[in-house]
Design an enzyme around this catalytic site. Structure first.
Site, PDB file in Angstrom:
ATOM      1  N   GLU A 113     -71.361  -1.360  10.480  1.00 25.61           N
ATOM      2  CA  GLU A 113     -70.205  -0.550  10.082  1.00 25.61           C
ATOM      3  C   GLU A 113     -69.252  -1.392   9.250  1.00 25.61           C
ATOM      4  O   GLU A 113     -69.152  -2.607   9.449  1.00 25.61           O
ATOM      5  CB  GLU A 113     -69.461  -0.041  11.320  1.00 25.61           C
ATOM      6  N   ASP A 117     -59.704  -2.882   7.749  1.00 26.40           N
ATOM      7  CA  ASP A 117     -58.590  -3.816   7.932  1.00 26.40           C
ATOM      8  C   ASP A 117     -57.348  -3.022   8.337  1.00 26.40           C
ATOM      9  O   ASP A 117     -56.544  -2.609   7.502  1.00 26.40           O
ATOM     10  CB  ASP A 117     -58.341  -4.590   6.631  1.00 26.40           C
ATOM     11  N   TYR A 222     -64.956   4.129  15.926  1.00 25.61           N
ATOM     12  CA  TYR A 222     -66.165   3.297  15.854  1.00 25.61           C
ATOM     13  C   TYR A 222     -66.850   3.061  17.189  1.00 25.61           C
ATOM     14  O   TYR A 222     -67.865   2.367  17.251  1.00 25.61           O
ATOM     15  CB  TYR A 222     -65.854   1.950  15.208  1.00 25.61           C
ATOM     16  N   CYS A 404     -36.112 -38.966  -4.041  1.00 24.35           N
ATOM     17  CA  CYS A 404     -36.058 -37.716  -3.256  1.00 24.35           C
ATOM     18  C   CYS A 404     -35.343 -36.616  -4.033  1.00 24.35           C
ATOM     19  O   CYS A 404     -34.239 -36.841  -4.552  1.00 24.35           O
ATOM     20  CB  CYS A 404     -35.340 -37.981  -1.936  1.00 24.35           C
ATOM     21  N   CYS A 422     -39.443 -39.655   1.999  1.00 26.02           N
ATOM     22  CA  CYS A 422     -38.045 -40.079   1.922  1.00 26.02           C
ATOM     23  C   CYS A 422     -37.685 -40.674   3.277  1.00 26.02           C
ATOM     24  O   CYS A 422     -37.837 -40.001   4.302  1.00 26.02           O
ATOM     25  CB  CYS A 422     -37.138 -38.896   1.604  1.00 26.02           C
ATOM     26  N   CYS A 427     -30.745 -37.869   4.769  1.00 29.24           N
ATOM     27  CA  CYS A 427     -31.192 -36.903   3.759  1.00 29.24           C
ATOM     28  C   CYS A 427     -30.891 -35.489   4.232  1.00 29.24           C
ATOM     29  O   CYS A 427     -31.327 -35.081   5.324  1.00 29.24           O
ATOM     30  CB  CYS A 427     -32.692 -37.061   3.517  1.00 29.24           C
TER      31      CYS A 427
END
Length: 671
Positions: A113, A117, A222, A404, A422, A427
């Site tokens: 089958e 989806d 199904y 960076c 970095c 940072c």
């Protein structure tokens, strides 16, 4: 019109509408125009409104959607809706056939089958009338979405026979409906659905059935879960029986005498699938004989007699128009391809992973290149390769930066690593990503404090480190966009509640390199307090089970930092718990002497006196190992209420089975 006349007319209208609906939705052979059908339906709705005592739960009028629901009710599946194992090539299919032959008598034949989806659902009929519809959920428990399923025209509300039956199918949104829905969302300025599967699932999980009614969903049945009073011999006979009852069954299903015919059938659909009016993502292959299916039985997760062939990932060509760099929590610089939008496997793709600089060099990727895109596992977009023959000469080389992109600190490549990094602890990008990690589900799990809110707080300089989260003030939060009084109060309550979290959540949330959630739990349980862990030497750390040299070195380096010491002192002063609250034996001998020591334990079914997590923690504290599946290596299965396939497998393997009272009794011996 008096009541008797109304009743006669209502009966006639229902008969006509059921017949017209069956021919339109199931057979795709309309008998009347849409206008004529709508006119008859409106007449029925009007008469039922005038004579509400004549209303029926299986009237075609319910398809327009009823009143909104307060919530979805949980539903236990009488027969579990198990998932399927996967095959990806012809060899996998022949291996499946070989396993089938080893477990049955006689020759196998198969039923194939299309794998729609969509959203797997269960429909229950009593005396031929539709009484309940539910989602698959986790296979054992789903959600009651009966009112939403009634809005799907191809689901019969009354069968052609008065049978008691439970059937399984896949609800989906046709491509045309999906395109129309997304077009309407775009015009309304709303976020579009990523693909038809998400659209179908989102539609059926609407609390207002009237919304589901407007989404033009469809369904293919199904299989049969339960059937009373009738015996079937084969799967393809079952599909034929579903058709006679009035169900919509996919006409492309095919009976195959052997595995060679199965493979031929699959190959025929590799190219044809794109022409279908709905999405499919593979082919389902089932052993056709029901008696042979019964002989083979099930594993803990899937039937042994069925498998899903997954189509190869769809590949498409598009232009790479740029490369974006992001800085992660640990400072790693990750390049991402920016693409001309293209549809891949049903979704619009604008970005794809490039992983690192070495991959860009290896594949000779240039900005402006025509590139082949696919979804890895049909989920994550990635660049497969470039098409150098399509180059025009204007393509540009891409060079990774030396500094960076966020803080302009010099980037380094640590020994043995491919990523540029970095290493500036201040940072902004690393701080922001670290904050997002700190509040995540497996860390401090602060409800309402997601990525967008963290970014907002960070950009307004209300938080600079994790301690600042516990200093947030109501008045400051109320000044922010989309921060109402109720949401602010809820957020502050959620933040306050996490001060009581056990140490392992905080430890994982701090983001120490190489320390995942499991290692954080191991460390917290062993050292019990943050102070003890801070003082632990490299040797003391590596003495802990599952803590290796690399992780121990990282932990020592982390706690050597003066900034980290200040942060932990600040968290302590703010009232954040720094001790382990999980279960732990009073001494090592107790764990060694327990009934769980060195044993592999599986928990199944619903426990009524303990949560699953509480039971697992206490078992592991007494030297046991809790796993999720039953195998020959399992020592004890603890079965709660409604234990299913795991309990059945345990009995088959003659594994020791305890009930919850036996578990409580044994735990009680250890206090």
């Amino acid at each position: 019109m008096d009541r008797n006349q109304a009743e006669q007319r209502i009966v006639k209208l229902r008969e006509l509408l059921e017949e017209y609906g069956y021919h339109y939705y199931v057979l795709d052979q309309p008998l009347v125009s849409d206008a004529e059908y709508d006119q008859l339906l409106q007449e029925l709705i009007s008469l039922e409104g005038e004579f509400p005592e004549l209303m029926s739960e299986d009237s075609p009028s319910v398809r327009v959607g009823g009143i909104p629901l307060p919530h979805f009710v949980k539903v236990e599946h009488e027969v579990p809706m198990l998932s399927l194992g996967n095959a990806f090539n012809d060899d996998d299919l022949r291996d499946f056939d070989r396993r089938i032959r080893q477990g049955i008598e006689g020759e196998p034949s198969y039923s194939c089958e299309l794998k729609i989806d969509g959203l797997a659902i269960s429909l229950r009929y009593e005396n031929g009338r539709f009484v309940r519809g539910a989602t698959r959920g986790d296979g054992t428990t789903g959600e009651d979405i009966t009112q939403n399923l009634k809005t799907i025209g191809s689901i019969p509300l009354r069968l052609k026979e008065a049978v008691d039956i439970e059937v399984r199918g896949e609800a989906f949104m046709p491509k045309r409906s999906f395109e129309a829905l997304n077009q309407a969302k775009e015009q309304a300025g709303e976020e579009k659905f990523a693909n038809p599967r998400n659209a179908a699932a989102g539609s059926l999980r609407q609390l207002d059935p009237k919304i589901a009614a407007k989404r033009n969903l469809d369904i293919f049945l199904y299989g049969i879960g339960l059937l009373k009073g009738k015996t079937l011999d084969s799967h393809h006979e079952g599909l034929a029986y579903l058709r006679t009852l009035g169900f919509k069954v996919n006409e492309e299903s095919q009976y195959c005498e052997n595995i060679d015919e199965v493979i031929e059938y699959i190959h025929s659909w590799l190219e044809k699938r794109t022409a279908l009016p709905y999405e499919i993502d593979g082919i389902v292959i089932k052993l056709d004989s029901l008696s042979q299916q019964k002989a083979l039985g099930f594993t803990a997760k899937s039937p042994r007699w069925a498998i899903a062939y997954k189509f190869p990932a769809e590949e498409v060509v598009t232009k790479l128009i740029g490369i974006e760099l992001t800085v992660g929590r640990t400072g790693a610089i990750t390049p991402t391809a920016l693409l001309e939008p293209v549809i891949v496997a049903g979704t619009t793709v604008k970005r794809a992973s490039l992983h690192n600089e070495d991959l860009i060099r290896e594949k000779d990727i240039k900005i402006g290149d025509s590139v082949v895109i696919k979804k890895a596992g049909d989920i994550i977009p990635e660049v497969v390769n470039v098409l150098p023959k399509l180059r025009t000469g204007i393509e540009q080389e891409f060079n990774m930066p030396t500094h960076c992109p966020e803080c302009e600190s010099e980037l380094v490549r640590l020994e043995g690593e491919v990523a540029l990094r970095c290493i500036n602890p201040k940072c902004p990008a690393q701080i922001r990503e670290g904050l997002i990690h700190f509040v995540s589900r497996n860390a401090m799990n602060i409800d309402g404090l997601g990525e967008k809110v963290i970014a907002q707080l960070f950009s307004h300089q209300l938080i600079e480190d994790v301690a600042d989260i516990y200093k947030l003030e109501r008045e400051e939060l109320l000044k922010l966009e989309r921060m109402g009084e109720k949401s602010v109060d809820n957020l502050l309550e959620a933040i306050e509640a996490t001060k009581e979290n056990s140490l392992e959540r905080l430890l994982f949330g701090l983001g120490i390199r190489f320390v995942g959630a499991k290692a954080a739990k191991t460390l917290a349980a062993h050292f019990e307090t943050m102070e003890a862990l801070q003082k632990a030497s490299f040797e003391e750390l590596t003495d802990v089970h599952e803590i290796g040299d690399k992780m121990a070195d990282s932990i020592v380096s982390y706690f050597d930092s003066e900034e980290v010491s200040e942060l932990i002192n600040e968290l302590r002063e703010l009232g954040v718990n720094l001790t382990y609250k999980g279960a732990k034996p009073t001494n090592a001998q107790e764990a060694i002497d327990s009934a769980f020591a060195g044993k592999t334990i599986v928990l199944t079914g619903k426990l009524e006196k303990l949560s699953r997590n509480e039971a697992a923690e206490q078992i592991e504290a007494l030297g046991g190992k809790v796993t999720g599946s039953v195998s020959k290596n399992t020592d004890i299965v603890i079965a709660g209420v409604d234990a299913g396939s795991k309990l059945a497998k345990a009995k088959k393997l003659e594994i020791t089975v305890w009930d919850e009272d036996q578990l409580i009794e044994e735990l009680g011996k250890r206090g």
